[in-house]
Each structure stands twice: as structure tokens, then as C-alpha cells.
Design an enzyme around this catalytic site. Structure first.
Site, PDB file in Angstrom:
ATOM      1  N   ALA A  99      38.309  -4.839  43.657  1.00  0.00           N
ATOM      2  CA  ALA A  99      38.395  -3.794  44.680  1.00  0.00           C
ATOM      3  C   ALA A  99      38.495  -2.388  44.087  1.00  0.00           C
ATOM      4  O   ALA A  99      38.281  -1.402  44.798  1.00  0.00           O
ATOM      5  CB  ALA A  99      39.577  -4.074  45.603  1.00  0.00           C
ATOM      6  N   GLY A 125      36.520  -1.525  41.619  1.00  0.00           N
ATOM      7  CA  GLY A 125      35.249  -1.349  40.915  1.00  0.00           C
ATOM      8  C   GLY A 125      34.205  -0.593  41.737  1.00  0.00           C
ATOM      9  O   GLY A 125      34.470  -0.137  42.858  1.00  0.00           O
ATOM     10  N   ILE A 127      31.114  -1.500  43.105  1.00  0.00           N
ATOM     11  CA  ILE A 127      30.538  -2.045  44.353  1.00  0.00           C
ATOM     12  C   ILE A 127      31.566  -1.927  45.472  1.00  0.00           C
ATOM     13  O   ILE A 127      31.254  -1.480  46.588  1.00  0.00           O
ATOM     14  CB  ILE A 127      30.107  -3.518  44.174  1.00  0.00           C
ATOM     15  CG1 ILE A 127      28.998  -3.615  43.124  1.00  0.00           C
ATOM     16  CG2 ILE A 127      29.637  -4.111  45.499  1.00  0.00           C
ATOM     17  CD1 ILE A 127      28.568  -5.036  42.802  1.00  0.00           C
ATOM     18  N   ARG A 146      26.553  -6.657  33.803  1.00  0.00           N
ATOM     19  CA  ARG A 146      25.816  -6.686  32.531  1.00  0.00           C
ATOM     20  C   ARG A 146      25.417  -5.269  32.149  1.00  0.00           C
ATOM     21  O   ARG A 146      25.389  -4.361  32.993  1.00  0.00           O
ATOM     22  CB  ARG A 146      24.579  -7.590  32.633  1.00  0.00           C
ATOM     23  CG  ARG A 146      23.531  -7.115  33.606  1.00  0.00           C
ATOM     24  CD  ARG A 146      22.299  -8.002  33.569  1.00  0.00           C
ATOM     25  NE  ARG A 146      21.439  -7.745  34.726  1.00  0.00           N
ATOM     26  CZ  ARG A 146      20.140  -7.954  34.749  1.00  0.00           C
ATOM     27  NH1 ARG A 146      19.513  -8.436  33.692  1.00  0.00           N
ATOM     28  NH2 ARG A 146      19.437  -7.709  35.861  1.00  0.00           N
ATOM     29  N   ARG A 153      21.808 -11.908  33.331  1.00  0.00           N
ATOM     30  CA  ARG A 153      23.051 -12.147  34.082  1.00  0.00           C
ATOM     31  C   ARG A 153      23.765 -13.390  33.573  1.00  0.00           C
ATOM     32  O   ARG A 153      24.988 -13.467  33.565  1.00  0.00           O
ATOM     33  CB  ARG A 153      22.746 -12.266  35.574  1.00  0.00           C
ATOM     34  CG  ARG A 153      22.171 -10.990  36.172  1.00  0.00           C
ATOM     35  CD  ARG A 153      21.888 -11.194  37.636  1.00  0.00           C
ATOM     36  NE  ARG A 153      21.184 -10.076  38.254  1.00  0.00           N
ATOM     37  CZ  ARG A 153      19.864  -9.973  38.295  1.00  0.00           C
ATOM     38  NH1 ARG A 153      19.086 -10.884  37.728  1.00  0.00           N
ATOM     39  NH2 ARG A 153      19.302  -8.942  38.913  1.00  0.00           N
ATOM     40  N   VAL A 195      29.635 -12.382  44.746  1.00  0.00           N
ATOM     41  CA  VAL A 195      28.736 -11.305  44.315  1.00  0.00           C
ATOM     42  C   VAL A 195      28.724 -11.212  42.785  1.00  0.00           C
ATOM     43  O   VAL A 195      27.692 -10.978  42.164  1.00  0.00           O
ATOM     44  CB  VAL A 195      29.185  -9.962  44.938  1.00  0.00           C
ATOM     45  CG1 VAL A 195      28.339  -8.805  44.421  1.00  0.00           C
ATOM     46  CG2 VAL A 195      29.125 -10.031  46.461  1.00  0.00           C
ATOM     47  N   GLY A 196      29.900 -11.403  42.161  1.00  0.00           N
ATOM     48  CA  GLY A 196      30.037 -11.265  40.700  1.00  0.00           C
ATOM     49  C   GLY A 196      29.060 -12.184  39.971  1.00  0.00           C
ATOM     50  O   GLY A 196      28.923 -13.359  40.321  1.00  0.00           O
ATOM     51  N   ASN A 197      28.404 -11.670  38.970  1.00  0.00           N
ATOM     52  CA  ASN A 197      27.338 -12.414  38.282  1.00  0.00           C
ATOM     53  C   ASN A 197      27.827 -13.314  37.167  1.00  0.00           C
ATOM     54  O   ASN A 197      28.827 -12.991  36.528  1.00  0.00           O
ATOM     55  CB  ASN A 197      26.320 -11.415  37.709  1.00  0.00           C
ATOM     56  CG  ASN A 197      25.318 -10.983  38.746  1.00  0.00           C
ATOM     57  OD1 ASN A 197      24.870 -11.814  39.539  1.00  0.00           O
ATOM     58  ND2 ASN A 197      24.954  -9.707  38.740  1.00  0.00           N
ATOM     59  N   ASP A 241      18.190  -9.404  46.803  1.00  0.00           N
ATOM     60  CA  ASP A 241      16.833  -9.800  46.418  1.00  0.00           C
ATOM     61  C   ASP A 241      15.934  -9.879  47.655  1.00  0.00           C
ATOM     62  O   ASP A 241      14.771  -9.465  47.642  1.00  0.00           O
ATOM     63  CB  ASP A 241      16.884 -11.160  45.709  1.00  0.00           C
ATOM     64  CG  ASP A 241      17.958 -11.179  44.637  1.00  0.00           C
ATOM     65  OD1 ASP A 241      17.770 -10.515  43.614  1.00  0.00           O
ATOM     66  OD2 ASP A 241      19.011 -11.810  44.847  1.00  0.00           O
ATOM     67  N   HIS A 269      19.916 -15.977  41.551  1.00  0.00           N
ATOM     68  CA  HIS A 269      19.930 -14.507  41.461  1.00  0.00           C
ATOM     69  C   HIS A 269      19.789 -14.147  39.979  1.00  0.00           C
ATOM     70  O   HIS A 269      20.770 -13.846  39.298  1.00  0.00           O
ATOM     71  CB  HIS A 269      21.226 -13.949  42.054  1.00  0.00           C
ATOM     72  CG  HIS A 269      21.345 -12.462  41.901  1.00  0.00           C
ATOM     73  ND1 HIS A 269      20.477 -11.584  42.497  1.00  0.00           N
ATOM     74  CD2 HIS A 269      22.206 -11.695  41.191  1.00  0.00           C
ATOM     75  CE1 HIS A 269      20.804 -10.350  42.163  1.00  0.00           C
ATOM     76  NE2 HIS A 269      21.854 -10.389  41.358  1.00  0.00           N
TER      77      HIS A 269
END
Ligand code: NAD
Ligand code: LMR
Length: 325
Positions: A12, A14, A16, A92, A98, A129-131, A159, A187
Site C-alpha cells: 500500500a 508502493g 501502484i 522487475r 517477470r 497483481v504482484g509479479n 494485457d 502475464h
């Protein structure tokens, strides 16, 4: 006015989240009749920055924002949550794929899955959401065995929307005239944007898939759009990612007449994709649930691409088996 719902957001403090939480609090995710308790989660060293986000949220005086809490304690953060947006993870940088993040990020999602299992509402809707988002969603789901597997999703909406936007640009048409886009798989740069069923102004455009534009421009552009943004911005996408997360949750909750791409558990799919991976399938959302579109087949011209993205997801899963217990 409805009773307030609890929305947990990790990462929270970060980038995004800094785009997402203000929009969630203003009603763009759950509508103008839905008060919200925001439960902001980050790691301990980020608590001071998170306090600043809390102050800014307070200063917006959002009428729908019933309460804000900040914590690094997962049990507290996911307590009674109705919605969980799992954003917190390393992004990344240039030159990475990713899946290179899996070693560091995968282990974040094991305790989060457990905390969701033990503390969230049984009806919780989870978006990872985190890759690498699909395999992180699989880890979360496996660690929350008491919650229906259909409640765990990974974000493919960015995407999907990227594909929609490129088609609208190609045809010089408004976005709302582009329908039935599909993105299959992971993704990652193996994802498969598919126009087999796509429509522009009500007309099918599948013949585009036989063109060099589709193979040499459109598909690689969508597969590599995240890297294109990192190259240009020096940072990974944030505002568009936040927008996609909000659209995903909004449509899952309130429905959408168009098809959507949703990363979901692959079990019992009619397309021959292996079980026990989080794979993006064409989906319809209504009445608070999503369902795979099953009355179609994967077009032969993209079958080998779909197998490649499936293989990558199996390999990702098999590299983190110790986190799936
Ligand atoms: P960021 O570095 O700006 O923020 C990440 C935040 O997560 C930080 O505040 C950090 O402290 C926090 N965090 C780290 N570990 C945590 C944990 N265990 N619990 C809670 N919070 C934790 O990154 P960002 O730009 O916000 O991106 C976040 C993630 O989203 C990255 O992995 C990025 O690759 C991914 N992403 C996914 C998509 C998608 O379409 N699925 C799109 C864009 C970005
Ligand atoms: C994106 O697609 O923009 C994100 O997944 C960030 C990235 O690493 O590309």
C-alpha cells in the site's frame, strides 16, 4: 447506503497502490453507494511512508471512506476482508523477465494465503497483481485451502485492455466499439492475445490474425508492453496497472457485458489446458461471479503459442512446489 465492506491492499506504500487507493476510496471500484473500510498493508520499514498515504487519504475527505487502518500484521490486515488486492511485491527492472522475480516474490504469497484463509471472509475476492502474478496467485490459493479456488484471480486485465486499445488505434474507432478480446495464459511475454472472436463495430476481425501485422507487430507489442514501459519510464507501469486492478474488481463485482480475460484456476477447463495452474481464460462476469467462456475452441493458428504459455506456467509452478504446501 450499503453496509461498509473491508478492502485490503498490500504494497500500500508502493507505486501502484498510490494510484489505486484514492480511486477505490472515491467509489470507482465498488460504486457510489458502497462505503469502504480501507485496510492498508505493507512491510514494517514502509510504515512511515504508509502513514503519509493515510494522511493524504484523510485529507481527501472521501464521503465513502468509512475508516482507514495501516498495518504490517497480515492477520490484522486481512481480518474480515471482503476484497484483497495483493499488489505488494518487487517490480522487475530493465532486462529482467517477470518470472525472475519468483524466487524473491513467491515467498511473500505463502503467508498471505494463510492469513487470508484464517482471517478473511469466506466470500473474499482475491486479485494478485504482484509479479509473476499467475504463479503468485497459485501460491496464495494453495495456502488458503478453506476458500473456494474460484475466488483467487491473477491480473490479466492490463494485457486485455492493452490489446483492446491497440485494436481501437488500428481501426481508429472508440474503445467501446471493440469487443470480445481474449488473452490466454500467463502475464508474461508468452501470453497470447487472440482476435478469433474479437469484434469492431459489431463485425468480426479474425482475418487480421492471418496478417503480418498480427504476428509481427500486435502480438509482440502486447507481450512486451510492460518492458516497453519500463524502458521508457525507467519504472514499471503503475497508473495503468492500478486502473486494470480497479476494473477487474469492479467488473467481477458488478458485471460487464463484454468478455474479459481473467487469470483463474485451470481445473475442469474445456480447452485441454493442464490442471492446477492459474491461466488466463476468456470470461464473463455477472452477479458477483465470473465464468469461463466455454462455447468456443482455441484457434489452430495459435495452438502452439498457447501450449508455450501453458508450459511456462507449469515450469513456474514446479519451481515453487515447496510454497504450495
Ligand atoms: P513498488 O516497489 O512501488 O511497491 C511495492 C510495495 O510492496 C512496496 O511498498 C513494498 O514495501 C511492498 N511490499 C514488499 N513486500 C511486501 C510484503 N511482503 N507485504 C506487503 N507489502 C510488501 O512496486 P509497484 O510498482 O507498486 O509494483 C508492485 C508489483 O506489481 C510488482 O511485482 C510489479 O511487477 C507488479 N505489477 C503487476 C502488473 C500486472 O499486470 N499483473 C502490472 C504492473 C506491476
Ligand atoms: C506490466 O505488464 O506492465 C507489469 O507486469 C510490469 C512489468 O514488469 O512489466
Amino acid at each position: 447506503m450499503n453496509k461498509p465492506v473491508n478492502v485490503a491492499v498490500t504494497g500500500a506504500a508502493g507505486n501502484i497502490a498510490y494510484s489505486a487507493v484514492f480511486r477505490i476510496a472515491s467509489g470507482q471500484m465498488l460504486g457510489k453507494e458502497q462505503p469502504i473500510n480501507l485496510k492498508l498493508i505493507d512491510i514494517e520499514p514502509a510504515m512511515q511512508a504508509l502513514k503519509g498515504v493515510q494522511y493524504e487519504l484523510e485529507d481527501c475527505a472521501f464521503p465513502l471512506l468509512n475508516s482507514i487502518s495501516i498495518t504490517s500484521d497480515l492477520n490484522e490486515g486481512f481480518g474480515d476482508c471482503d476484497y484483497a488486492l495483493l499488489i505488494g511485491a518487487k517490480p522487475r527492472s530493465k532486462g529482467m523477465e517477470r518470472k525472475d522475480l519468483l524466487k524473491d516474490n513467491g515467498k511473500i504469497f505463502q503467508p498471505q494465503g494463510k492469513a487470508i484463509n484464517d482471517n478473511a471472509r469466506s466470500t473474499v475476492k482475491v486479485l494478485v497483481v504482484g509479479n509473476p502474478a499467475n504463479t503468485n496467485a497459485l501460491i496464495t490459493m494453495h495456502n488458503a485451502p478453506d476458500i473456494d479456488t474460484k475466488q483467487f484471480t491473477s491480473m490479466m486485465r492490463l494485457d486485455h485492455d492493452r490489446s483492446k486499445a491497440q485494436i481501437a488505434l488500428k481501426y481508429g474507432t472508440p474503445i467501446k466499439k471493440v469487443k470480445k478480446i481474449i488473452v490466454w495464459g500467463n502475464h508474461s511475454n508468452t501470453q497470447v492475445p487472440d482476435l478469433t472472436k474479437a469484434e469492431v463495430n459489431g463485425e468480426e476481425i479474425k482475418e487480421l490474425m492471418n496478417t503480418n501485422w498480427y504476428k509481427d507487430k500486435f502480438v509482440p507489442r502486447i507481450q512486451n508492453r510492460g518492458a516497453e514501459i519500463i524502458e521508457s519510464r525507467g519504472l514499471s507501469s503503475a497508473a495503468s496497472a492500478a486502473n486494470a486492478a480497479i476494473s477487474h474488481m469492479r467488473d467481477w463485482t458488478s458485471g460487464n457485458s463484454d468478455w474479459l480475460s481473467i487469470g483463474q484456476i485451470s481445473n475442469n477447463n474445456p480447452f485441454g489446458i493442464s490442471e492446477d495452474i492459474i491461466f488466463s481464460f476468456p470470461s464473463r462476469c455477472s452477479n458477483g461471479i465470473f465464468e469461463m467462456v466455454t462455447d468456443m475452441e482455441i484457434s489452430k493458428s495459435i495452438q502452439s503459442l498457447v501450449e508455450k504459455t501453458e508450459k511456462e506456467l507449469i515450469e513456474e509452478r514446479d519451481s515453487v512446489l515447496e510454497l504450495l504446501k
